[in-house]
Design an enzyme around this catalytic site. Structure first.
Site, PDB file in Angstrom:
ATOM      1  N   VAL A   1       4.249  14.178  -5.311  1.00 24.15           N
ATOM      2  CA  VAL A   1       3.028  14.622  -4.758  1.00 24.15           C
ATOM      3  C   VAL A   1       2.567  14.783  -3.429  1.00 24.15           C
ATOM      4  CG1 VAL A   1       0.564  13.473  -5.202  1.00 24.15           C
ATOM      5  CG2 VAL A   1       1.703  12.027  -6.673  1.00 24.15           C
TER       6      VAL A   1
ATOM      7  N   ALA B   1      -6.223   6.138  -3.521  1.00 18.51           N
ATOM      8  CA  ALA B   1      -6.715   5.450  -2.611  1.00 18.51           C
ATOM      9  C   ALA B   1      -8.373   4.712  -3.014  1.00 18.51           C
ATOM     10  CB  ALA B   1      -7.394   6.433  -1.291  1.00 18.51           C
TER      11      ALA B   1
ATOM     12  N   GLY C   1      -1.741 -10.023  10.424  1.00 21.04           N
ATOM     13  CA  GLY C   1      -1.806 -11.045   9.791  1.00 21.04           C
ATOM     14  C   GLY C   1      -0.517 -11.840   9.066  1.00 21.04           C
TER      15      GLY C   1
ATOM     16  N   GLY D   1       9.137   8.601  -3.284  1.00 18.42           N
ATOM     17  CA  GLY D   1       8.106   6.783  -3.543  1.00 18.42           C
ATOM     18  C   GLY D   1       7.895   6.380  -2.128  1.00 18.42           C
TER      19      GLY D   1
ATOM     20  N   HIS E   1     -24.066  28.234 -16.137  1.00 21.16           N
ATOM     21  CA  HIS E   1     -23.172  29.561 -15.911  1.00 21.16           C
ATOM     22  C   HIS E   1     -23.167  30.222 -15.176  1.00 21.16           C
ATOM     23  CE1 HIS E   1     -21.007  32.705 -17.692  1.00 21.16           C
ATOM     24  NE2 HIS E   1     -21.931  33.655 -17.595  1.00 21.16           N
TER      25      HIS E   1
ATOM     26  N   ALA F   1       9.467  15.714  -5.588  1.00 19.59           N
ATOM     27  CA  ALA F   1       8.920  17.140  -5.918  1.00 19.59           C
ATOM     28  C   ALA F   1       7.755  15.942  -6.327  1.00 19.59           C
ATOM     29  CB  ALA F   1       9.432  17.412  -7.221  1.00 19.59           C
TER      30      ALA F   1
ATOM     31  N   ASP G   1      -2.670  -0.722  -2.694  1.00 19.55           N
ATOM     32  CA  ASP G   1      -1.010  -0.214  -2.166  1.00 19.55           C
ATOM     33  C   ASP G   1       0.392  -1.222  -2.898  1.00 19.55           C
ATOM     34  OD1 ASP G   1      -2.232   2.542  -2.699  1.00 19.55           O
ATOM     35  OD2 ASP G   1      -0.235   2.642  -0.629  1.00 19.55           O
TER      36      ASP G   1
HETATM   37  P1  FAD Z   1      -3.539   1.396   3.543  1.00 17.56           P
HETATM   38  O1  FAD Z   1      -3.789   3.176   3.432  1.00 17.56           O
HETATM   39  O2  FAD Z   1      -1.555   1.552   3.496  1.00 17.56           O
HETATM   40  O3  FAD Z   1      -3.849   0.015   4.624  1.00 17.56           O
HETATM   41  C1  FAD Z   1      -3.424  -0.986   5.019  1.00 17.56           C
HETATM   42  C2  FAD Z   1      -3.403  -1.650   5.935  1.00 17.56           C
HETATM   43  O4  FAD Z   1      -2.711  -2.788   6.176  1.00 17.56           O
HETATM   44  C3  FAD Z   1      -2.430  -0.147   7.026  1.00 17.56           C
HETATM   45  O5  FAD Z   1      -3.419  -0.265   8.257  1.00 17.56           O
HETATM   46  C4  FAD Z   1      -0.967  -1.410   7.466  1.00 17.56           C
HETATM   47  O6  FAD Z   1      -1.288  -0.943   8.652  1.00 17.56           O
HETATM   48  C5  FAD Z   1      -2.468  -2.849   7.484  1.00 17.56           C
HETATM   49  N1  FAD Z   1      -0.900  -4.328   7.031  1.00 17.56           N
HETATM   50  C6  FAD Z   1      -0.165  -4.138   6.570  1.00 17.56           C
HETATM   51  N2  FAD Z   1       0.422  -5.499   6.865  1.00 17.56           N
HETATM   52  C7  FAD Z   1      -0.981  -6.102   7.592  1.00 17.56           C
HETATM   53  C8  FAD Z   1      -0.706  -7.166   8.061  1.00 17.56           C
HETATM   54  N3  FAD Z   1       0.314  -8.015   8.094  1.00 17.56           N
HETATM   55  N4  FAD Z   1      -1.555  -7.559   9.215  1.00 17.56           N
HETATM   56  C9  FAD Z   1      -2.351  -6.653   9.793  1.00 17.56           C
HETATM   57  N5  FAD Z   1      -2.188  -5.193   8.971  1.00 17.56           N
HETATM   58  C10 FAD Z   1      -1.798  -5.071   8.215  1.00 17.56           C
HETATM   59  N6  FAD Z   1      -4.382   8.356  -2.514  1.00 17.56           N
HETATM   60  C11 FAD Z   1      -5.261   8.997  -3.239  1.00 17.56           C
HETATM   61  O7  FAD Z   1      -6.121   8.225  -3.912  1.00 17.56           O
HETATM   62  N7  FAD Z   1      -6.107  10.547  -2.640  1.00 17.56           N
HETATM   63  C12 FAD Z   1      -4.855  11.561  -1.850  1.00 17.56           C
HETATM   64  O8  FAD Z   1      -5.048  12.269  -1.581  1.00 17.56           O
HETATM   65  C13 FAD Z   1      -4.122  10.462  -1.487  1.00 17.56           C
HETATM   66  N8  FAD Z   1      -3.054  11.503  -0.311  1.00 17.56           N
HETATM   67  C14 FAD Z   1      -1.718  10.908   0.052  1.00 17.56           C
HETATM   68  C15 FAD Z   1      -1.473  11.770   0.758  1.00 17.56           C
HETATM   69  C16 FAD Z   1       0.001  11.083   1.707  1.00 17.56           C
HETATM   70  C17 FAD Z   1       0.890  11.909   2.619  1.00 17.56           C
HETATM   71  C18 FAD Z   1       0.204   9.149   1.479  1.00 17.56           C
HETATM   72  C19 FAD Z   1       1.054   9.052   2.698  1.00 17.56           C
HETATM   73  C20 FAD Z   1      -1.181   8.724   0.699  1.00 17.56           C
HETATM   74  C21 FAD Z   1      -1.793   9.638   0.156  1.00 17.56           C
HETATM   75  N9  FAD Z   1      -2.502   8.507  -0.596  1.00 17.56           N
HETATM   76  C22 FAD Z   1      -3.726   9.370  -1.717  1.00 17.56           C
HETATM   77  C23 FAD Z   1      -2.208   7.135  -1.196  1.00 17.56           C
HETATM   78  C24 FAD Z   1      -3.322   6.565  -0.185  1.00 17.56           C
HETATM   79  O9  FAD Z   1      -3.512   7.028   0.978  1.00 17.56           O
HETATM   80  C25 FAD Z   1      -2.764   5.401  -0.567  1.00 17.56           C
HETATM   81  O10 FAD Z   1      -3.175   4.787  -1.837  1.00 17.56           O
HETATM   82  C26 FAD Z   1      -3.843   4.023   0.200  1.00 17.56           C
HETATM   83  O11 FAD Z   1      -3.648   3.760   1.286  1.00 17.56           O
HETATM   84  C27 FAD Z   1      -3.796   2.615   0.150  1.00 17.56           C
HETATM   85  O12 FAD Z   1      -4.996   1.529   0.109  1.00 17.56           O
HETATM   86  P2  FAD Z   1      -4.321   0.485   1.034  1.00 17.56           P
HETATM   87  O13 FAD Z   1      -5.731  -0.202   1.716  1.00 17.56           O
HETATM   88  O14 FAD Z   1      -3.968  -0.270  -0.031  1.00 17.56           O
HETATM   89  O15 FAD Z   1      -3.532   0.329   1.930  1.00 17.56           O
HETATM   90  P1  NAD Z   2       5.848  10.556  -6.128  1.00 20.50           P
HETATM   91  O1  NAD Z   2       6.363   9.035  -7.150  1.00 20.50           O
HETATM   92  O2  NAD Z   2       4.850  10.558  -6.305  1.00 20.50           O
HETATM   93  O3  NAD Z   2       7.290  11.048  -5.955  1.00 20.50           O
HETATM   94  C1  NAD Z   2       8.430  10.804  -5.875  1.00 20.50           C
HETATM   95  C2  NAD Z   2       9.425  12.132  -6.369  1.00 20.50           C
HETATM   96  O4  NAD Z   2      10.438  11.247  -5.542  1.00 20.50           O
HETATM   97  C3  NAD Z   2       9.458  11.364  -7.479  1.00 20.50           C
HETATM   98  O5  NAD Z   2       9.661  12.920  -8.452  1.00 20.50           O
HETATM   99  C4  NAD Z   2      11.056  10.685  -8.192  1.00 20.50           C
HETATM  100  O6  NAD Z   2      11.566  11.255  -9.074  1.00 20.50           O
HETATM  101  C5  NAD Z   2      11.333  11.801  -6.521  1.00 20.50           C
HETATM  102  N1  NAD Z   2      12.734  10.971  -6.725  1.00 20.50           N
HETATM  103  C6  NAD Z   2      12.862   9.726  -6.540  1.00 20.50           C
HETATM  104  N2  NAD Z   2      14.668   9.425  -6.059  1.00 20.50           N
HETATM  105  C7  NAD Z   2      14.922  10.504  -5.539  1.00 20.50           C
HETATM  106  C8  NAD Z   2      15.971  11.083  -4.498  1.00 20.50           C
HETATM  107  N3  NAD Z   2      16.701  10.281  -4.135  1.00 20.50           N
HETATM  108  N4  NAD Z   2      16.185  12.596  -5.049  1.00 20.50           N
HETATM  109  C9  NAD Z   2      15.622  12.663  -5.295  1.00 20.50           C
HETATM  110  N5  NAD Z   2      14.586  13.081  -5.980  1.00 20.50           N
HETATM  111  C10 NAD Z   2      13.781  11.655  -5.656  1.00 20.50           C
HETATM  112  O7  NAD Z   2       6.152   9.798  -4.587  1.00 20.50           O
HETATM  113  P2  NAD Z   2       5.737  10.087  -3.480  1.00 20.50           P
HETATM  114  O8  NAD Z   2       5.079  11.586  -3.230  1.00 20.50           O
HETATM  115  O9  NAD Z   2       6.273   9.902  -1.957  1.00 20.50           O
HETATM  116  O10 NAD Z   2       3.589   9.570  -2.969  1.00 20.50           O
HETATM  117  C11 NAD Z   2       3.927   8.229  -3.021  1.00 20.50           C
HETATM  118  C12 NAD Z   2       2.683   7.511  -2.705  1.00 20.50           C
HETATM  119  O11 NAD Z   2       1.821   8.163  -2.587  1.00 20.50           O
HETATM  120  C13 NAD Z   2       2.364   8.456  -5.062  1.00 20.50           C
HETATM  121  O12 NAD Z   2       2.289   7.519  -6.181  1.00 20.50           O
HETATM  122  C14 NAD Z   2       1.397   8.788  -4.383  1.00 20.50           C
HETATM  123  O13 NAD Z   2       0.093   7.752  -5.668  1.00 20.50           O
HETATM  124  C15 NAD Z   2       0.436   8.473  -3.493  1.00 20.50           C
HETATM  125  N6  NAD Z   2      -0.249  10.126  -3.160  1.00 20.50           N
HETATM  126  C16 NAD Z   2      -1.525   9.891  -3.999  1.00 20.50           C
HETATM  127  C17 NAD Z   2      -1.847  11.099  -3.114  1.00 20.50           C
HETATM  128  C18 NAD Z   2      -2.555  12.443  -4.444  1.00 20.50           C
HETATM  129  O14 NAD Z   2      -3.641  11.495  -4.856  1.00 20.50           O
HETATM  130  N7  NAD Z   2      -3.020  13.693  -4.121  1.00 20.50           N
HETATM  131  C19 NAD Z   2      -0.939  12.059  -2.289  1.00 20.50           C
HETATM  132  C20 NAD Z   2       0.212  11.584  -1.880  1.00 20.50           C
HETATM  133  C21 NAD Z   2       0.408  10.550  -2.290  1.00 20.50           C
END
Ligand code: FAD
Ligand code: NAD
Length: 473
Positions: free
Chosen positions: A190, A326, A121, A277, A450, A188, A318
């Site tokens: 999440v 999420a 979109g 990140g 407890h 290091a 995001d």
């Molecule tokens: P997204 O989930 O990224 O969804 C966006 C969607 O929009 C995608 O399907 C994309 O393809 C689609 N899209 C983008 N642009 C367009 C376009 N122009 N037209 C049509 N479709 C489009 N968060 C937690 O709270 N708990 C966790 O345990 C957690 N674990 C994570 C683990 C990993 C490995 C990663 C990478 C992330 C994790 N997160 C976690 C973060 C979480 O996934 C995101 O915060 C969340 O998915 C954001 O939701 P969103 O709807 O903003 O975007």
């Molecule tokens: P993050 O921001 O958690 O961590 C990235 C880390 O990489 C930071 O500590 C940063 O200092 C380091 N870094 C950045 N550039 C670097 C470099 N050049 N060399 C070495 N270290 C470097 O990002 P992520 O782990 O990629 O996760 C992305 C997002 O996804 C997070 O913002 C998080 O909110 C979301 N996420 C959430 C969960 C959860 O809720 N459990 C799980 C996975 C991801």
């Protein structure tokens, strides 16, 4: 498909799909446009979270936890001979869960009469949206309201190119077919800690490079220090203040040049995970005349109610300010749908819970001790170690603690920080208490069952007033 909708949602992740369902519940004719393609090459709803994020990562975290625990059950008097991990079977289980959940969203859309378009979109002027199908065909639709929920994509760093064979992002690291003997992780944060510990538990030698000299800078540092100690004990080799200069694949291995204290060295790995990140995914989302402003960090600019610079166009998840989580994306989606319906929902970004699903888990809500000190807030602190909690000992999971921070004058809870078993569930009680402007005294006076892990929260609340029962005050 009609070309006129009340609400058009771009993005089908936890922000977008939840917004679409809520909008449809409120009686709006709703279209959700999503372009995610699943592992099987077919459209898959649920975005990053369901396909390559929260859910699949927790599925493999759980599998790896079982594998690790089996090797440590002798403390319970249980022994196994040579437990083995079948990585393809573990990944297939993960894929099955993903398929079940993403398919479930398609069913929910049907039940709520949300129209779906598998397309990219692009927002044009005057709330028109161009839909570009995978075969290149285009169509234009118009909405009274548009909700932008395009999510985020991984950040890449110079001289390290992700190929998802040797140098992986989150999607690649969730689809390995065997345990790498040596795994390098950049970041290091999440993802680095969660996925690094999965492969560590499955037998990889894991080295994590972190640019900052502080471990988990966003977390309360008393908790971060305990977590760092525990993770090192589990075998994660975490190198702080270490920069990756370059990564090169040679003869099937990844040669990584790192710099620490001005000195360069090389480490060689079987696989390298890049987790430094994520950034807003706005590529192709906005036509030049769409009129939606971005911030200088690339986020879609919104006010506290998720309104963009164009009336009737909203943005969530995001792609906008605030934590990339999420549950934050979903709650913003619900709030926006309700605002479109003329309701007045309230969302408090100060009480969003954070969880890092390591073992044990790290969870927090509210402010850290470092933030309170920097802001000059007078506070009281209480804590309670899981080593003094009967249930944690019975579970053989005595690591970590609960730490509670309360206003020195009013006793209102300002932050709770947990490192320990079940932290992701225990934090919910603290979020509720903070949402209701609860005091440490409130949690101290509430009866907790407890023996449960939640007694550690109770005792930490008592310790704020130096009257914990099962620890010296
Ligand atoms: P997204 O989930 O990224 O969804 C966006 C969607 O929009 C995608 O399907 C994309 O393809 C689609 N899209 C983008 N642009 C367009 C376009 N122009 N037209 C049509 N479709 C489009 N968060 C937690 O709270 N708990 C966790 O345990 C957690 N674990 C994570 C683990 C990993 C490995 C990663 C990478 C992330 C994790 N997160 C976690 C973060 C979480 O996934 C995101 O915060 C969340 O998915 C954001 O939701 P969103 O709807 O903003 O975007
Ligand atoms: P993050 O921001 O958690 O961590 C990235 C880390 O990489 C930071 O500590 C940063 O200092 C380091 N870094 C950045 N550039 C670097 C470099 N050049 N060399 C070495 N270290 C470097 O990002 P992520 O782990 O990629 O996760 C992305 C997002 O996804 C997070 O913002 C998080 O909110 C979301 N996420 C959430 C969960 C959860 O809720 N459990 C799980 C996975 C991801």
């Amino acid at each position: 498909m009609s070309d006129q909708f009340d609400v058009i949602v771009i993005g089908g992740g936890p922000g977008g799909y939840v917004a679409a369902i809520r909008a449809a519940q409120l009686g709006f004719k709703t279209l959700c446009v999503d372009n995610f393609v699943g592992k099987n090459g077919k459209p898959a709803l649920g975005g990053t979270c369901l396909n390559v994020g929260c859910i699949p990562s927790k599925a493999v975290l759980d599998s790896s936890k079982h594998f690790w625990q089996m090797q440590h059950y002798n403390v319970h008097g249980i022994s196994f001979e040579n437990p083995r991990i079948d990585v393809p079977a573990m990944i297939a289980r993960k894929d099955k869960i993903v398929k079940q959940l993403t398919g479930g969203i398609a069913q929910l859309f049907k039940a709520n009469k949300v129209t779906v378009a598998h397309a990219t979109g692009t927002l044009l002027a005057d709330k028109h949206v161009q839909l570009t199908a995978p075969d290149g065909k285009t169509a234009t639709v118009q909405g009274q309201h548009i909700i932008l929920a395009p999510g985020s994509v991984p950040i890449s760093i110079p001289n390290v190119s992700i190929d998802n064979t040797y140098i992986l992002d989150n999607a690649g690291a969730l689809d390995l077919t065997e345990t790498p003997k040596r795994l390098g992780v950049i970041g290091a944060g999440v993802i680095g800690l969660e996925l690094g510990s999965v492969w560590n538990r499955l037998g990889s030698d894991v080295m994590v490079f972190e640019a900052m000299d502080t471990f988990l800078a966003a977390a309360d540092q008393a908790i971060a220090k305990q977590a760092l100690r525990e993770m090192k004990k589990q075998g994660l080799d975490i190198r702080l203040a270490t920069f990756v200069k370059q990564a090169e694949v040679k003869d099937g291995r990844v040669h990584v040049t790192i710099e620490h204290n001005g000195e360069q060295t090389t480490e060689v790995f079987d696989r390298l995970l890049v987790a430094v990140g994520r950034k807003p995914n706005t590529q192709g989302l906005l036509a030049p005349d769409a009129g939606v402003d971005l911030t200088d960090r690339g986020h879609i600019q919104v006010d506290e109610q998720c309104r963009t610079s164009v009336p009737g166009v909203w943005a969530i998840g995001d792609a906008v300010r605030g934590p990339m989580l999420a549950h934050k994306a979903s709650e913003e989606g619900i709030a926006v749908a309700e605002r479109i319906a003329g309701q007045h929902p309230h969302l408090d970004l100060d009480t969003v819970p954070f969880v890092i699903y390591t073992e044990p888990e790290i969870a927090w809500v509210g402010q850290t001790e470092e933030q309170l000190k920097a802001a000059g807030v007078e506070y009281k602190a209480g804590s309670f170690p899981f080593a003094a909690n009967g249930r944690a000992l019975a579970m053989n999971e005595p690591q970590g603690m609960v730490k509670m921070l309360a206003d020195a004058n009013t006793d209102e809870i300002l932050g709770v920080h947990i490192f320990g078993p079940g932290a992701s569930e225990l934090i919910a009680e603290c979020v509720v208490a903070m949402e209701f402007k609860g005091c440490a005294e409130d949690l101290a006076r509430i009866i907790h069952a407890h023996p449960t892990l939640s007694e550690a929260v109770h005792e930490a609340a008592l310790n704020v007033d130096k009257r914990a029962i099962h620890r010296a005050n």
